[in-house]
Design a protein around this motif. Sequence first.
Motif, PDB file in Angstrom:
ATOM      1  N   GLN A 263       0.951  -1.432  -0.003  1.00  0.00           N
ATOM      2  CA  GLN A 263       0.029  -0.015   0.052  1.00  0.00           C
ATOM      3  C   GLN A 263       0.654   1.156   0.045  1.00  0.00           C
ATOM      4  OE1 GLN A 263      -3.291  -0.545  -0.569  1.00  0.00           O
ATOM      5  NE2 GLN A 263      -2.639  -2.428  -0.407  1.00  0.00           N
ATOM      6  N   THR A 264       2.148   1.151   0.234  1.00  0.00           N
ATOM      7  CA  THR A 264       3.126   2.358   0.217  1.00  0.00           C
ATOM      8  C   THR A 264       3.049   3.064  -1.175  1.00  0.00           C
ATOM      9  OG1 THR A 264       4.588   1.351   1.697  1.00  0.00           O
ATOM     10  CG2 THR A 264       5.516   3.162   0.417  1.00  0.00           C
ATOM     11  N   PRO A 265       2.610   4.457  -1.167  1.00  0.00           N
ATOM     12  CA  PRO A 265       2.534   5.328  -2.413  1.00  0.00           C
ATOM     13  C   PRO A 265       4.145   5.370  -2.941  1.00  0.00           C
ATOM     14  CG  PRO A 265       1.319   6.049  -0.574  1.00  0.00           C
ATOM     15  CD  PRO A 265       1.925   5.153  -0.046  1.00  0.00           C
ATOM     16  N   VAL A 266       4.461   5.013  -3.986  1.00  0.00           N
ATOM     17  CA  VAL A 266       5.847   5.228  -4.492  1.00  0.00           C
ATOM     18  C   VAL A 266       5.593   5.808  -5.836  1.00  0.00           C
ATOM     19  CG1 VAL A 266       7.965   4.022  -5.302  1.00  0.00           C
ATOM     20  CG2 VAL A 266       6.643   3.172  -3.308  1.00  0.00           C
ATOM     21  N   TYR A 267       6.413   6.886  -6.200  1.00  0.00           N
ATOM     22  CA  TYR A 267       6.639   7.479  -7.394  1.00  0.00           C
ATOM     23  C   TYR A 267       7.707   7.597  -8.201  1.00  0.00           C
ATOM     24  CZ  TYR A 267       2.313   9.816  -5.292  1.00  0.00           C
ATOM     25  OH  TYR A 267       0.979   9.840  -4.656  1.00  0.00           O
ATOM     26  N   VAL A 268       7.579   7.402  -9.643  1.00  0.00           N
ATOM     27  CA  VAL A 268       8.899   7.613 -10.298  1.00  0.00           C
ATOM     28  C   VAL A 268       8.730   8.622 -11.118  1.00  0.00           C
ATOM     29  CG1 VAL A 268      10.700   6.288 -11.465  1.00  0.00           C
ATOM     30  CG2 VAL A 268       9.762   4.984  -9.749  1.00  0.00           C
TER      31      VAL A 268
END
Length: 171
Positions: free
Chosen positions: A90-95
């Motif tokens: 569920q961790t939001p991760v953006y690249v």
Amino acid sequence: IMATGAVPYDASKLENLGFGKHADVIAAPQLEAMFKAGSVTRPSNGQPVTSAAFILCAGSRDAEHLPYCSAACCVESLKQAKYFKEDNPQTPVYVFYKDIRAHGSYELLYKQLQKDGVLFVRGTVTSIDDDGSGGLMISADDTLTGSPIVSEAVDLVVLATAMVAQPDAKQ
């Protein structure tokens, strides 16, 4: 062929990306050390990281810094994004990226991370700002549409810095 070895580009030269300005903007080798130690926490307050953003090509392919691609930073960032998702899906991760360079089987990792919910944003990062409550917001120009993008606040921003030749390498 002579292999002189390489070291990460000096992130202190990337003040425009918040390094040295915001404690929670770190370079990829710092994050890797946190993962190896088994404790990924925010440098600003020691709290666990609950959201993260990666800035690829930090200092690479940039007239102000290095004109080339190191061809390793994308894959390292994909691996680290996977660590976050394995720990908590569920961790939001953006690249944020210019281009993803994930050749061969690494493309499968890229596609799997998309399925796992990592949000990939093709854009040029213009600023990283404190949101007033300790989170960091990333502003970028979408290179496909030309429109501005502002991310949700994240706990940690990771700069994927280029590799440079060892300082004592002879040319």
